[in-house]
Design an enzyme around this catalytic site. Sequence first.
Site, PDB file in Angstrom:
ATOM      1  N   GLY A  70     -44.943  36.917 -10.410  1.00 16.59           N
ATOM      2  CA  GLY A  70     -45.511  38.208 -10.771  1.00 16.59           C
ATOM      3  C   GLY A  70     -45.707  38.377 -12.270  1.00 16.59           C
ATOM      4  O   GLY A  70     -46.734  38.887 -12.715  1.00 16.59           O
ATOM      5  N   CYS A 327     -34.531  42.132 -13.729  1.00 15.44           N
ATOM      6  CA  CYS A 327     -34.905  41.421 -14.955  1.00 15.44           C
ATOM      7  C   CYS A 327     -34.255  42.053 -16.178  1.00 15.44           C
ATOM      8  O   CYS A 327     -34.162  41.458 -17.226  1.00 15.44           O
ATOM      9  CB  CYS A 327     -36.418  41.425 -15.131  1.00 15.44           C
ATOM     10  SG  CYS A 327     -37.278  41.171 -13.588  1.00 15.44           S
TER      11      CYS A 327
HETATM   12  C1  LIG Z   1     -43.205  45.601  -9.880  1.00 15.20           C
HETATM   13  C2  LIG Z   1     -42.872  44.231 -10.366  1.00 15.20           C
HETATM   14  N1  LIG Z   1     -43.731  43.579 -11.169  1.00 15.20           N
HETATM   15  C3  LIG Z   1     -43.485  42.342 -11.614  1.00 15.20           C
HETATM   16  C4  LIG Z   1     -42.317  41.681 -11.284  1.00 15.20           C
HETATM   17  C5  LIG Z   1     -42.074  40.306 -11.813  1.00 15.20           C
HETATM   18  O1  LIG Z   1     -42.214  39.329 -10.810  1.00 15.20           O
HETATM   19  P1  LIG Z   1     -41.559  37.869 -10.994  1.00 15.20           P
HETATM   20  O2  LIG Z   1     -40.098  38.029 -10.831  1.00 15.20           O
HETATM   21  O3  LIG Z   1     -42.162  37.050  -9.886  1.00 15.20           O
HETATM   22  O4  LIG Z   1     -41.958  37.358 -12.321  1.00 15.20           O
HETATM   23  C6  LIG Z   1     -41.376  42.323 -10.473  1.00 15.20           C
HETATM   24  C7  LIG Z   1     -40.087  41.676 -10.139  1.00 15.20           C
HETATM   25  O5  LIG Z   1     -39.068  42.323 -10.018  1.00 15.20           O
HETATM   26  C8  LIG Z   1     -41.669  43.620  -9.986  1.00 15.20           C
HETATM   27  O6  LIG Z   1     -40.815  44.291  -9.193  1.00 15.20           O
END
Ligand SMILES: Cc1ncc(COP(=O)(O)O)c(C=O)c1O
Length: 378
Positions: A70, A327
């Site tokens: 993402g 994150c």
């Molecule tokens: C709304 C949203 N966008 C982006 C991401 C990032 O995705 P990734 O962990 O695959 O980089 C997340 C992950 O928690 C998310 O919840």
Amino acid sequence: MRVYFDNAATTPIDPEVLKEMYKVMENHYGNPSSIHGHGREVRTLIERSRKTIANLLHASPSEIFFTSGGTEADNTAIRCGIVDNGITHAISSQIEHHAVIHTLEAMQKAGTIKLSYVDVDSKGTVDYDHLERLLKENDRSFVSLMHANNELGTLSDMERIGDLCEQYNAIYHSDTVQTMGHFAHDLSKLKTHFMVCAAHKLHGPKGIGFLYVNHKVKIKPFIYGGAQERNMRGGTENVYGIVGLAKALEMAYADMEQHQQYIQGLKSYMIGQLKASIPGVKFNGETDVDKSLYTVLNVSFPCSDMADMMLFNLDIAGISASGGSACSSGTDIGSHVLNAIGGIGAGPSVRFSFSKYNTKEEVDYTVSKLKELCMAYA
Ligand SMILES: Cc1ncc(COP(=O)(O)O)c(C=O)c1O
């Protein structure tokens, strides 16, 4: 008992997905860019996966670009969508994921764009009139508004935003990480230019996702290297991941209604049990289960003495949940989303997020532990 209620952070991989990936790992090791037979058979697996995904979303395979997940997909959509289209104004909200906010803020700091934040209400719902005013005031904006908020579960109206963006000649990116595989997106009808997916949110593998780029917008390569992903993203493809992603999405679509009903039922059950067991409990975000992401429930507890200890205490009881985006955990600055919507009270807030693997017994166990904790810290 061990309970995993952090499915918005990531989900356990489905054994069927693992089986598909394992077959590829065992039998298909050629480099997909090689023109010999070993390479060609792997290329076929990648293109078949792309086609599966495109068909599910009613998109064209040429609009699907595999990424590492993402974050990379969001970064690519925003940077390339803005720079390669000569855009100088972006509109977003303060409750977006950091993959979006930090990218836009970096571009603002570098002087590439002027950044406006659209107002959101106390549930995290976009103020559509404000959005229209911002679009009207700034010719050809880049709009980045998520479909479902990962902490609150509040949904945005993609059709309405798409119509406004069309009316004011804006480019529309929607961070759909939390809804891919949970809602059936029909890209032949939606007016989004960019959408994103992370396989690990839908029982697929980590480190793989895709960016959908509507054929009406053109972007230049984001990662330079070989000719992979039609010259857009150099580097040997994550073949196992791609196959796993396609399988996970296929399975999600096959059982979507059944899973939605089941998970929504668990969420409603937990809301009812919490209300009955813990006086003063509050729910953050959109509380109408029909109007919110059915996998996410954000709760504020009345026990203000506990403050930051709630997640720790739940962890000791074997329950994994989170205070916000995974994150950002460890940075201890509180949730930027809860701060942006304001008024959540002095007690701890916890995001519980569900999957098809959760059960009512897990909800009962969790609610009983929460009740004990709230009484201990009352
Ligand atoms: C709304 C949203 N966008 C982006 C991401 C990032 O995705 P990734 O962990 O695959 O980089 C997340 C992950 O928690 C998310 O919840």
